[in-house]
Design a protein around this motif. Structure first.
Motif, PDB file in Angstrom:
ATOM      1  N   ARG A  65      -3.061  16.012  -2.436  1.00 62.95           N
ATOM      2  CA  ARG A  65      -3.504  16.148  -3.819  1.00 62.95           C
ATOM      3  C   ARG A  65      -4.528  15.084  -4.178  1.00 62.95           C
ATOM      4  O   ARG A  65      -5.533  15.360  -4.805  1.00 62.95           O
ATOM      5  CB  ARG A  65      -2.310  16.051  -4.755  1.00 62.95           C
ATOM      6  CG  ARG A  65      -2.673  16.408  -6.195  1.00 62.95           C
ATOM      7  CD  ARG A  65      -1.485  16.360  -7.115  1.00 62.95           C
ATOM      8  NE  ARG A  65      -0.503  17.362  -6.746  1.00 62.95           N
ATOM      9  CZ  ARG A  65       0.735  17.381  -7.204  1.00 62.95           C
ATOM     10  NH1 ARG A  65       1.141  16.450  -8.030  1.00 62.95           N
ATOM     11  NH2 ARG A  65       1.584  18.321  -6.839  1.00 62.95           N
ATOM     12  N   ARG A  66      -4.231  13.829  -3.779  1.00 66.70           N
ATOM     13  CA  ARG A  66      -5.167  12.757  -4.120  1.00 66.70           C
ATOM     14  C   ARG A  66      -5.131  11.700  -3.023  1.00 66.70           C
ATOM     15  O   ARG A  66      -4.083  11.486  -2.418  1.00 66.70           O
ATOM     16  CB  ARG A  66      -4.809  12.132  -5.468  1.00 66.70           C
ATOM     17  CG  ARG A  66      -3.512  11.377  -5.493  1.00 66.70           C
ATOM     18  CD  ARG A  66      -3.195  10.845  -6.876  1.00 66.70           C
ATOM     19  NE  ARG A  66      -2.890  11.887  -7.825  1.00 66.70           N
ATOM     20  CZ  ARG A  66      -1.692  12.447  -7.984  1.00 66.70           C
ATOM     21  NH1 ARG A  66      -0.672  12.043  -7.250  1.00 66.70           N
ATOM     22  NH2 ARG A  66      -1.497  13.384  -8.875  1.00 66.70           N
ATOM     23  N   PRO A  67      -6.248  11.034  -2.775  1.00 73.36           N
ATOM     24  CA  PRO A  67      -6.230   9.960  -1.779  1.00 73.36           C
ATOM     25  C   PRO A  67      -5.557   8.726  -2.356  1.00 73.36           C
ATOM     26  O   PRO A  67      -5.921   8.274  -3.433  1.00 73.36           O
ATOM     27  CB  PRO A  67      -7.708   9.710  -1.499  1.00 73.36           C
ATOM     28  CG  PRO A  67      -8.409  10.183  -2.714  1.00 73.36           C
ATOM     29  CD  PRO A  67      -7.577  11.269  -3.328  1.00 73.36           C
TER      30      PRO A  67
ATOM     31  N   VAL B 102      -8.082  16.119   1.607  1.00 76.72           N
ATOM     32  CA  VAL B 102      -8.032  16.372   0.166  1.00 76.72           C
ATOM     33  C   VAL B 102      -8.842  17.624  -0.177  1.00 76.72           C
ATOM     34  O   VAL B 102      -8.405  18.462  -0.962  1.00 76.72           O
ATOM     35  CB  VAL B 102      -8.552  15.145  -0.622  1.00 76.72           C
ATOM     36  CG1 VAL B 102      -8.726  15.465  -2.094  1.00 76.72           C
ATOM     37  CG2 VAL B 102      -7.606  13.972  -0.458  1.00 76.72           C
ATOM     38  N   ALA B 103     -10.009  17.767   0.455  1.00 75.50           N
ATOM     39  CA  ALA B 103     -10.870  18.927   0.188  1.00 75.50           C
ATOM     40  C   ALA B 103     -10.206  20.231   0.613  1.00 75.50           C
ATOM     41  O   ALA B 103     -10.398  21.274  -0.022  1.00 75.50           O
ATOM     42  CB  ALA B 103     -12.206  18.758   0.909  1.00 75.50           C
TER      43      ALA B 103
ATOM     44  N   LYS C 221       0.842  -1.187   0.000  1.00 79.09           N
ATOM     45  CA  LYS C 221       0.000   0.000   0.000  1.00 79.09           C
ATOM     46  C   LYS C 221       0.884   1.245   0.000  1.00 79.09           C
ATOM     47  O   LYS C 221       1.942   1.269   0.606  1.00 79.09           O
ATOM     48  CB  LYS C 221      -0.899   0.008   1.228  1.00 79.09           C
ATOM     49  CG  LYS C 221      -1.933  -1.108   1.221  1.00 79.09           C
ATOM     50  CD  LYS C 221      -2.944  -0.906   2.328  1.00 79.09           C
ATOM     51  CE  LYS C 221      -3.968  -2.001   2.428  1.00 79.09           C
ATOM     52  NZ  LYS C 221      -4.651  -2.343   1.214  1.00 79.09           N
ATOM     53  N   THR C 222       0.423   2.285  -0.691  1.00 78.56           N
ATOM     54  CA  THR C 222       1.134   3.561  -0.673  1.00 78.56           C
ATOM     55  C   THR C 222       0.293   4.548   0.124  1.00 78.56           C
ATOM     56  O   THR C 222      -0.900   4.723  -0.154  1.00 78.56           O
ATOM     57  CB  THR C 222       1.358   4.109  -2.096  1.00 78.56           C
ATOM     58  OG1 THR C 222       0.103   4.147  -2.779  1.00 78.56           O
ATOM     59  CG2 THR C 222       2.334   3.228  -2.867  1.00 78.56           C
ATOM     60  N   PHE C 223       0.910   5.162   1.105  1.00 75.75           N
ATOM     61  CA  PHE C 223       0.204   6.076   1.991  1.00 75.75           C
ATOM     62  C   PHE C 223       0.611   7.517   1.723  1.00 75.75           C
ATOM     63  O   PHE C 223       1.754   7.800   1.378  1.00 75.75           O
ATOM     64  CB  PHE C 223       0.508   5.747   3.459  1.00 75.75           C
ATOM     65  CG  PHE C 223      -0.078   4.432   3.908  1.00 75.75           C
ATOM     66  CD1 PHE C 223      -1.432   4.298   4.138  1.00 75.75           C
ATOM     67  CD2 PHE C 223       0.733   3.328   4.090  1.00 75.75           C
ATOM     68  CE1 PHE C 223      -1.972   3.096   4.540  1.00 75.75           C
ATOM     69  CE2 PHE C 223       0.207   2.118   4.496  1.00 75.75           C
ATOM     70  CZ  PHE C 223      -1.158   1.996   4.722  1.00 75.75           C
ATOM     71  N   ASN C 224      -0.338   8.431   1.885  1.00 73.71           N
ATOM     72  CA  ASN C 224      -0.014   9.854   1.949  1.00 73.71           C
ATOM     73  C   ASN C 224       0.578  10.104   3.323  1.00 73.71           C
ATOM     74  O   ASN C 224       0.090   9.564   4.321  1.00 73.71           O
ATOM     75  CB  ASN C 224      -1.279  10.712   1.796  1.00 73.71           C
ATOM     76  CG  ASN C 224      -1.784  10.729   0.373  1.00 73.71           C
ATOM     77  OD1 ASN C 224      -1.037  11.037  -0.533  1.00 73.71           O
ATOM     78  ND2 ASN C 224      -3.047  10.395   0.194  1.00 73.71           N
ATOM     79  N   VAL C 225       1.602  10.935   3.397  1.00 71.43           N
ATOM     80  CA  VAL C 225       2.228  11.264   4.679  1.00 71.43           C
ATOM     81  C   VAL C 225       1.992  12.734   4.954  1.00 71.43           C
ATOM     82  O   VAL C 225       2.205  13.578   4.079  1.00 71.43           O
ATOM     83  CB  VAL C 225       3.743  10.956   4.631  1.00 71.43           C
ATOM     84  CG1 VAL C 225       4.390  11.327   5.944  1.00 71.43           C
ATOM     85  CG2 VAL C 225       3.971   9.490   4.345  1.00 71.43           C
ATOM     86  N   ILE C 226       1.536  13.038   6.167  1.00 75.29           N
ATOM     87  CA  ILE C 226       1.304  14.433   6.538  1.00 75.29           C
ATOM     88  C   ILE C 226       1.759  14.653   7.972  1.00 75.29           C
ATOM     89  O   ILE C 226       1.632  13.762   8.819  1.00 75.29           O
ATOM     90  CB  ILE C 226      -0.180  14.827   6.334  1.00 75.29           C
ATOM     91  CG1 ILE C 226      -0.355  16.324   6.425  1.00 75.29           C
ATOM     92  CG2 ILE C 226      -1.076  14.122   7.331  1.00 75.29           C
ATOM     93  CD1 ILE C 226      -1.624  16.817   5.805  1.00 75.29           C
TER      94      ILE C 226
END
Length: 151
Positions: free
Chosen positions: A108-110, A102-103, A71-76
């Protein structure tokens, strides 16, 4: 000026090359392809073909493997979440999940989910619903009076 009076600037469009119309045309016989045989035909793909010699990608050893289920995760970071709350792009009173991130323009994208890292300071009590979080992020969120649920 009328729509039917509009035209391109001089030299903006070129007429197409008419190939294979005799030697005198300048692009006859081989039609600009330069050769006869396989390379002159359409639909030929000779990628990585090295004239019968073993191709480079087959000569080199293969190492490792690619996990097709990874899985690739967004990191914040918590600092960026706090900046967005201060700027009014995120509402700290509501639950913060991948959709709200995202909103708000923070992501940028989920992808397959969000992972929160503990960089920066968090002063607002937030309720997070994310895929994962680092230990330091969980500590900082609970210290600020917030809560986090991880999938």
């Amino acid at each position: 000026m009328k729509l039917n009076e509009l035209s391109d600037k001089e030299g903006a469009t070129h007429s197409r090359k008419r190939l294979g119309r005799g030697i005198g045309s300048g692009s006859g016989k081989t039609g600009g392809r330069g050769v006869k045989g396989q390379k002159s035909r359409s639909g030929v793909a000779i990628n990585a073909f090295e004239g019968g010699q073993m191709p480079l990608f087959r000569r080199l050893p293969k190492r490792g493997f690619v996990n097709i289920f990874a899985k690739t995760f967004n990191v914040i970071s918590l600092g960026r979440i706090q900046q967005a709350i201060d700027a009014g792009r995120l509402d700290a009173s509501n639950e913060i999940n991948i959709g709200t991130l995202v909103a708000s323009g923070l992501l940028r994208r989920p992808k397959d989910g969000v992972r929160v890292l503990g960089d920066g300071e968090l002063t607002s009590a937030v309720k997070l619903n994310v895929a994962g979080a680092s230990k330091s992020a969980v500590e900082k969120i609970e210290k600020a009076g917030g809560s986090i649920t991880t999938a």
